[in-house]
Design a protein around this motif. Structure first.
Motif, mmCIF file in Angstrom:
data_model
loop_
_atom_site.group_PDB
_atom_site.id
_atom_site.type_symbol
_atom_site.label_atom_id
_atom_site.label_comp_id
_atom_site.label_asym_id
_atom_site.label_seq_id
_atom_site.Cartn_x
_atom_site.Cartn_y
_atom_site.Cartn_z
ATOM 1 N N LEU A 116 0.826 -1.211 0.000
ATOM 2 C CA LEU A 116 0.000 0.000 0.000
ATOM 3 C C LEU A 116 0.860 1.262 0.000
ATOM 4 O O LEU A 116 0.561 2.230 -0.707
ATOM 5 C CB LEU A 116 -0.934 -0.003 1.211
ATOM 6 C CG LEU A 116 -2.091 -1.002 1.182
ATOM 7 C CD1 LEU A 116 -2.882 -0.950 2.475
ATOM 8 C CD2 LEU A 116 -2.996 -0.736 -0.012
ATOM 9 N N GLY A 117 1.937 1.265 0.808
ATOM 10 C CA GLY A 117 2.820 2.422 0.840
ATOM 11 C C GLY A 117 3.548 2.627 -0.476
ATOM 12 O O GLY A 117 3.691 3.768 -0.952
ATOM 13 N N LEU A 118 4.019 1.538 -1.086
ATOM 14 C CA LEU A 118 4.671 1.649 -2.396
ATOM 15 C C LEU A 118 3.691 2.149 -3.453
ATOM 16 O O LEU A 118 4.029 2.999 -4.296
ATOM 17 C CB LEU A 118 5.235 0.292 -2.805
ATOM 18 C CG LEU A 118 6.469 -0.212 -2.049
ATOM 19 C CD1 LEU A 118 6.789 -1.643 -2.462
ATOM 20 C CD2 LEU A 118 7.660 0.689 -2.320
ATOM 21 N N LEU A 119 2.470 1.635 -3.419
ATOM 22 C CA LEU A 119 1.458 2.038 -4.396
ATOM 23 C C LEU A 119 1.106 3.511 -4.237
ATOM 24 O O LEU A 119 0.991 4.245 -5.231
ATOM 25 C CB LEU A 119 0.215 1.166 -4.230
ATOM 26 C CG LEU A 119 -0.923 1.396 -5.227
ATOM 27 C CD1 LEU A 119 -0.466 1.046 -6.638
ATOM 28 C CD2 LEU A 119 -2.141 0.564 -4.839
ATOM 29 N N ALA A 120 0.954 3.958 -2.990
ATOM 30 C CA ALA A 120 0.613 5.360 -2.756
ATOM 31 C C ALA A 120 1.762 6.282 -3.142
ATOM 32 O O ALA A 120 1.557 7.332 -3.753
ATOM 33 C CB ALA A 120 0.238 5.565 -1.288
ATOM 34 N N LEU A 194 -0.931 -0.400 11.006
ATOM 35 C CA LEU A 194 -0.933 -0.214 9.560
ATOM 36 C C LEU A 194 -1.000 1.264 9.188
ATOM 37 O O LEU A 194 -0.318 1.707 8.255
ATOM 38 C CB LEU A 194 -2.118 -0.965 8.960
ATOM 39 C CG LEU A 194 -2.367 -0.804 7.458
ATOM 40 C CD1 LEU A 194 -1.187 -1.341 6.665
ATOM 41 C CD2 LEU A 194 -3.661 -1.504 7.048
ATOM 42 N N SER A 195 -1.798 2.029 9.900
ATOM 43 C CA SER A 195 -1.946 3.447 9.582
ATOM 44 C C SER A 195 -0.631 4.197 9.713
ATOM 45 O O SER A 195 -0.336 5.101 8.920
ATOM 46 C CB SER A 195 -3.000 4.075 10.505
ATOM 47 O OG SER A 195 -4.228 3.373 10.403
ATOM 48 N N VAL A 196 0.174 3.827 10.693
ATOM 49 C CA VAL A 196 1.474 4.482 10.891
ATOM 50 C C VAL A 196 2.490 3.988 9.870
ATOM 51 O O VAL A 196 3.230 4.773 9.270
ATOM 52 C CB VAL A 196 1.979 4.234 12.322
ATOM 53 C CG1 VAL A 196 3.355 4.857 12.529
ATOM 54 C CG2 VAL A 196 0.994 4.805 13.339
ATOM 55 N N TYR A 197 2.544 2.679 9.660
ATOM 56 C CA TYR A 197 3.528 2.115 8.738
ATOM 57 C C TYR A 197 3.333 2.627 7.315
ATOM 58 O O TYR A 197 4.306 2.908 6.606
ATOM 59 C CB TYR A 197 3.430 0.588 8.746
ATOM 60 C CG TYR A 197 3.830 -0.069 10.041
ATOM 61 C CD1 TYR A 197 4.417 0.662 11.077
ATOM 62 C CD2 TYR A 197 3.611 -1.430 10.268
ATOM 63 C CE1 TYR A 197 4.773 0.060 12.269
ATOM 64 C CE2 TYR A 197 3.981 -2.041 11.452
ATOM 65 C CZ TYR A 197 4.552 -1.287 12.446
ATOM 66 O OH TYR A 197 4.913 -1.881 13.635
ATOM 67 N N TYR A 200 4.890 6.089 6.766
ATOM 68 C CA TYR A 200 6.355 6.062 6.675
ATOM 69 C C TYR A 200 6.813 5.491 5.337
ATOM 70 O O TYR A 200 7.733 6.034 4.697
ATOM 71 C CB TYR A 200 6.936 5.224 7.818
ATOM 72 C CG TYR A 200 7.112 5.988 9.104
ATOM 73 C CD1 TYR A 200 8.264 6.718 9.344
ATOM 74 C CD2 TYR A 200 6.131 5.964 10.086
ATOM 75 C CE1 TYR A 200 8.430 7.424 10.523
ATOM 76 C CE2 TYR A 200 6.285 6.657 11.272
ATOM 77 C CZ TYR A 200 7.435 7.384 11.487
ATOM 78 O OH TYR A 200 7.596 8.087 12.647
ATOM 79 N N ILE A 201 6.213 4.403 4.902
ATOM 80 C CA ILE A 201 6.634 3.766 3.657
ATOM 81 C C ILE A 201 6.314 4.656 2.464
ATOM 82 O O ILE A 201 7.101 4.758 1.515
ATOM 83 C CB ILE A 201 5.961 2.386 3.532
ATOM 84 C CG1 ILE A 201 6.465 1.461 4.644
ATOM 85 C CG2 ILE A 201 6.244 1.771 2.166
ATOM 86 C CD1 ILE A 201 5.776 0.121 4.683
#
Length: 316
Positions: A116-120, A194-197, A200-201
């Protein structure tokens, strides 16, 4: 690396001493008197003072601290003032329940946060990024106890899909029953992590996409998916390692409110019972153990940096 580990271990000694001193001072400054839990309506004042003397609470605070610290260094954290059981034994008995619950929540959060972080980050300011950010902000803003109550009402009371309380169903001790009871509290904790990770990602992904090696890979004709998961992901893992190291302390005290709402028999519920009963030895034992786990987590994060990025090892 060996020199780094030895230096960090030596630094933990004054740190733990300071943590223990602050925790003991805060517990002593807290309102309430643990002797009151032993007082009956017809008890004489002399009997009350005798109870206070037997508990060692009539001595000066610094004497109590030195005595507690001396016993703690030998592995004896005293006895509970409520149930008169060894503090360390109670923590060890409840540790697997909390570690399993929080560990599963952290693992689930990491597995979801990385894609999700990479996609965002790769789709900055697009609808995917805005949706992920919105969900992350909601997860950060919503109190976990309110989310836990909402899950209980929705999935346990209204839909009757999952149990709402405890770790076992009466008469059942199978692993499947434990997993079924742990779904709701694990989901609540995972949303918080998850919301915090994700934030950061996402931030790390955006910064990495501006680096020269990414442009070189695009120049060589590499696909966007290949660049993200083969090259950018390696550098994105560094903040994840930091977060995991800081989350190690949560394996002890990271589920206090959630365990209380779901009646999960872990260290969190033990701590809440100790706070309500002014059980100072248990409070101090849990606090000190969580501090040790946090320090160990940071040390492990520093060690993993050297394996994740050889440049850090060469610099040190």
């Amino acid at each position: 690396m060996r020199r780094l580990i030895v230096r960090r271990l030596l630094q933990t000694v004054p740190m733990l001493f300071f943590v223990s001193l602050v925790c003991f001072a805060l517990v002593k400054a807290a309102p309430g008197d643990p002797v009151l839990s032993f007082v009956t309506p017809n008890m004489h004042a002399d009997d009350i003072e005798r109870v206070r003397h037997n508990l060692g609470l009539d001595q000066p605070a610094y004497v109590q601290y030195v005595k507690w610290l001396k016993e703690g260094l030998s592995g004896n954290f005293g006895y509970s003032l409520v149930n008169h059981q060894p503090v360390l034994g109670q923590i060890v008995d409840r540790l697997p329940a909390t570690a399993g619950l929080v560990g599963a929540a952290i693992a689930l959060a990491v597995l979801l946060a990385i894609p999700l972080g990479l996609l965002a980050g790769a789709n900055r300011n697009k609808w995917v990024d805005k949706l992920v950010n919105l969900l992350a902000y909601i997860g950060i803003s919503v109190p976990l106890f309110w989310l836990a109550i909402l899950f209980v009402y929705l999935f346990a009371i209204r839909l009757h899909w999952l149990p709402s309380l405890g770790m076992h169903t009466i008469g059942k001790n199978g692993a499947l029953d434990v997993i079924k009871h742990g779904i709701l509290p694990c989901a609540v904790l995972a949303i918080g992590f998850l919301s915090v990770y994700v934030r950061y990602i996402r931030s790390s992904t955006i910064s990495q996409l501006k680096e020269d090696y990414v442009q070189i890979q695009y120049a060589f004709g590499s696909a966007k998916r290949t660049v993200l998961f083969r090259h950018v992901l390696k550098h994105v893992l560094l903040p994840v390692i930091t977060l995991l190291g800081m989350s190690l302390g949560d394996l002890v005290t990271g589920a206090i409110v959630t365990e209380t709402v779901f009646s999960w028999p872990g260290i969190g519920s033990l701590g809440m019972t100790a706070v309500r009963g002014f059980d100072y030895p248990v409070i101090l034992g849990i606090t000190l153990l969580s501090s040790v786990m946090l320090i160990v987590g940071n040390l492990l994060a520093d060690m993993l940096y050297g394996f994740a990025d050889p440049r850090i090892k060469l610099t040190r």
